[in-house]
Write a protein that holds these residues in place. Structure first.
Motif, short mmCIF file in Angstrom:
data_model
loop_
_atom_site.label_atom_id
_atom_site.label_comp_id
_atom_site.label_asym_id
_atom_site.label_seq_id
_atom_site.Cartn_x
_atom_site.Cartn_y
_atom_site.Cartn_z
N ALA A 1 -10.51 -10.22 9.04
CA ALA A 1 -9.21 -8.87 8.58
C ALA A 1 -10.78 -7.91 9.05
N LYS A 2 -9.52 -6.63 8.72
CA LYS A 2 -10.57 -5.01 9.09
C LYS A 2 -10.20 -4.60 8.46
N ASP A 3 -10.42 -3.38 8.29
CA ASP A 3 -10.10 -1.86 7.33
C ASP A 3 -9.40 -2.39 5.96
N VAL A 4 -9.62 -2.85 5.47
CA VAL A 4 -9.32 -4.14 4.37
C VAL A 4 -9.23 -2.99 3.31
N LYS A 5 -8.21 -2.67 2.17
CA LYS A 5 -8.75 -1.97 1.71
C LYS A 5 -7.38 -2.30 -0.05
N ALA A 6 -8.02 -1.59 -1.25
CA ALA A 6 -7.03 -2.32 -2.09
C ALA A 6 -6.62 -0.91 -2.69
N ILE A 7 -6.13 -0.58 -3.48
CA ILE A 7 -5.53 1.19 -4.55
C ILE A 7 -4.58 0.94 -5.66
N ALA B 1 -4.33 -2.66 -19.57
CA ALA B 1 -4.88 -4.25 -20.17
C ALA B 1 -3.63 -4.89 -19.94
N ASP B 2 -2.07 -4.14 -19.51
CA ASP B 2 -1.11 -4.90 -19.42
C ASP B 2 -1.15 -5.04 -18.15
N GLY B 3 -1.76 -4.18 -17.02
CA GLY B 3 -2.05 -5.17 -15.34
C GLY B 3 -1.28 -3.71 -14.95
N ASP B 4 -1.77 -3.49 -13.65
CA ASP B 4 -1.97 -2.24 -12.61
C ASP B 4 -0.92 -2.78 -11.47
N ASP B 5 -0.16 -2.49 -11.00
CA ASP B 5 0.00 -2.81 -9.36
C ASP B 5 -0.88 -2.02 -8.33
N VAL B 6 -1.18 -3.17 -7.49
CA VAL B 6 -2.33 -3.03 -6.81
C VAL B 6 -1.79 -3.71 -5.29
N GLU B 7 -2.30 -2.42 -4.93
CA GLU B 7 -2.09 -2.30 -3.13
C GLU B 7 -3.17 -3.04 -2.33
N LEU B 8 -2.69 -3.96 -1.44
CA LEU B 8 -4.16 -4.28 -0.44
C LEU B 8 -3.64 -4.21 1.07
N THR B 9 -4.13 -3.30 2.09
CA THR B 9 -4.09 -3.49 3.38
C THR B 9 -4.76 -3.88 3.81
N LYS C 1 -0.92 -5.84 7.29
CA LYS C 1 -0.18 -6.34 5.91
C LYS C 1 -0.55 -5.20 4.80
N ILE C 2 0.74 -4.91 4.42
CA ILE C 2 1.04 -4.21 2.76
C ILE C 2 1.46 -5.82 1.30
N THR C 3 0.15 -6.22 0.72
CA THR C 3 0.30 -7.47 0.31
C THR C 3 0.25 -6.62 -1.50
N LEU C 4 1.25 -7.16 -2.47
CA LEU C 4 0.76 -6.47 -3.57
C LEU C 4 0.48 -7.67 -4.64
#
Length: 149
Positions: free
Chosen positions: A61-67, A105-113, A123-126
């Motif tokens: 994979a390339k250009d992998v980014k987690a926000i 502490a409860d958790g955050d949504d993270v978008e991984l591209t 592909k975008i995965t949550l």
């Protein structure tokens, strides 16, 4: 003589109790981050994902980014040293315990591209990742593998 012995024991119990009460405020109730004090293990947690094709074979994979969707900031996974993008071209470390304070502490949504380095399919995965005052980061939800076609 027996009565004096019981009085001495009672006095020592009373002094011990007073000493214990006097020392209680000295106990730390919060750590340096303002979190309630608790006993945690020395395990160093990390969250990684594998990139595979539709047959389950590893793909680079390339250009992998987690926000982090709550903060809008990119997550840069790190160990005790330099950044740790992954341990191979098809594995990506999303976050480690060093990133724990970037999450609630409860958790955050993270978008991984991620983009397949061969086919250029993106592909975008949550994911949902918790941290904050927890002892370690934890993947609340999200896949172990991401299929990149």
């Amino acid at each position: 003589m027996c009565v004096n012995h019981y009085k001495t024991i009672a006095m020592y119990k009373y002094l011990f109790l007073l000493l214990l009460i006097a020392l209680m405020p000295a106990c730390k109730k919060h750590n340096q981050n303002g979190c309630p004090a608790k006993a945690c293990t020395y395990v160093f947690a990390s969250i990684s994902v594998n990139f595979v094709d539709k047959d389950g074979k590893p793909v680079p994979a390339k250009d992998v980014k987690a926000i982090n969707k709550r903060t809008g900031k990119q997550i840069i996974a790190s160990s005790n040293g330099p950044a740790v993008p992954g341990v191979g071209p098809n594995i990506f470390t999303i976050a480690t315990d060093n990133n724990k304070n970037e999450f609630s502490a409860d958790g955050d949504d993270v978008e991984l591209t991620a983009t397949n380095a061969t086919t250029n399919q993106t592909k975008i995965t949550l994911f949902k990742i918790s941290g904050g005052c927890n002892c370690h980061i934890d993947k609340v939800s999200g896949p172990e593998k991401i299929v990149l076609e």
